[in-house]
Design an enzyme around this catalytic site. Structure first.
Site, PDB file in Angstrom:
ATOM      1  CE1 TYR A 139      -3.107   3.120   0.835  1.00  0.00           C
ATOM      2  CE2 TYR A 139      -1.664   3.440   2.734  1.00  0.00           C
ATOM      3  CZ  TYR A 139      -2.655   3.898   1.892  1.00  0.00           C
ATOM      4  OH  TYR A 139      -3.198   5.147   2.094  1.00  0.00           O
ATOM      5  CE  LYS A 177     -10.561   3.870   6.830  1.00  0.00           C
ATOM      6  NZ  LYS A 177      -9.906   3.695   5.508  1.00  0.00           N
TER       7      LYS A 177
END
EC number: 5.1.3.20
Length: 330
Positions: A139, A177
């Site tokens: 990421y 999330k």
């Protein structure tokens, strides 16, 4: 003129849409991937002109279907730092971002995008310089690589490019999330479910709960985005954090005291909360040893030099507001 927000149903994207609405902007094209359908709730109280799936958007934007677009707020990305599918991450965060950037440059559209403090990895300096950037996961690498593209493009760009390295963001509209939601969100839910908040104990020279991060409210993140939107002459890559490192104890203690205040109970000191079992320390997990950031703190020098001079909320201010908001959603 039209505005576009990618990741519009996500955490920061939805907050930007709402903030634009509050300024009277409703000619907004919301772009997202609603495979995870529950994100739609973030846009229920927002006004938008159209919604597009991200796959359709890239092609139509490049074709000029939306006419003159003033700005793109590019918040769309996979932000799961635990994701191990590198091909997916690079396609979603890097290739997609390049395609949007290329069209913005071709059309003279302001491009404001989400970078990440994950680029710094295990560094102890958090300044926008190449020699301190060392991401620890794919990421962070996907964000790092795109920032390198931006650095090459900036000297010749004829329109605004502004990237923001978000630190630990918390606030409304992050429920979807799950495990990647903020510490404040998880502390709130844990206290409501168990009557206590659990934090990591002593590790790497830090006392229990004293590992520190730069926790920044999404309110401030949104304000910075809109400041640069209002100043298209300002470009660059900027840290977006408070410039303060505060311990996890501050988050937990504020969550506990705000919930106590809502229940008409007096505030307690951290020591009292620990003594009464409202905050509990658990052994630091072996799986995280050597992979855990015990300290982050944004260097705000570039952001302040660009003219952004508003104060940032402290954890005590921002988390208090957030817990009150969360309590109203239950």
């Amino acid at each position: 003129m039209t505005l576009i927000v990618t990741g519009a149903a996500g955490f920061i994207g939805a907050n930007i849409v709402k903030a634009l609405n509050e300024r009277g902007e409703t000619r907004i094209i919301a772009v997202d991937n609603l495979t995870r359908a529950d994100k739609f709730r973030n846009l229920v109280d927002c006004e938008i002109d159209d919604y597009l799936d991200k796959t359709e958007f890239v092609e139509r934007f490049a074709r000029g279907d939306f006419g003159k677009v003033r700005a793109v707020f590019h918040e769309g990305a996979c932000s799961d730092t635990m994701e191990t599918d590198g091909r997916y991450m690079m396609d979603n965060n890097f290739r997609y971002s390049r395609a949007v950037l290329d069209t913005c440059l071709a059309q003279g559209t302001q491009f404001l995008y989400a970078s990440s403090a994950a680029i710094y990895g295990g560094s102890t300096r958090f300044v926008e310089e190449r020699d301190v950037e060392a991401p620890l996961n794919v990421y962070g690498y996907s964000k790092f690589l795109f920032d390198q593209v931006i650095r090459r493009v900036l000297p010749t760009a004829k329109s605004q490019i502004a990237g923001f390295r978000y630190f630990n963001v918390y606030g409304p509209r992050e429920t979807h999330k799950g495990r990647m939601a903020s510490v404040a969100f998880h502390n709130f839910n844990q206290f409501r479910a168990e009557g206590k908040v659990k934090l990591f104990g002593e590790y790497n020279g830090y006392a229990p709960g004293e590992q520190t991060r730069d926790f920044v409210s999404v309110e401030d993140v949104t304000k910075v985005n809109l400041f640069f939107f209002d100043h298209p002459e300002k470009s660059g890559i900027f840290n977006l954090g408070t410039g303060r490192a505060q311990p996890f104890n501050d988050i937990a203690s504020t969550v506990v005291n705000t919930l106590r205040a809502l229940d008409n109970q007096p505030p307690l000191t951290l020591a009292q909360q620990v003594e009464q079992g409202l905050i509990e320390y658990v052994p630091f997990p072996d799986a995280l040893r050597g992979k855990y950031q015990c300290f982050t703190q944004a260097d705000q020098t570039k952001l302040r030099a660009a003219g952004y001079d508003a104060p940032f909320l402290t954890v005590q201010e921002g988390v208090d507001r957030y817990v009150r908001w969360l309590s109203g959603q239950v």
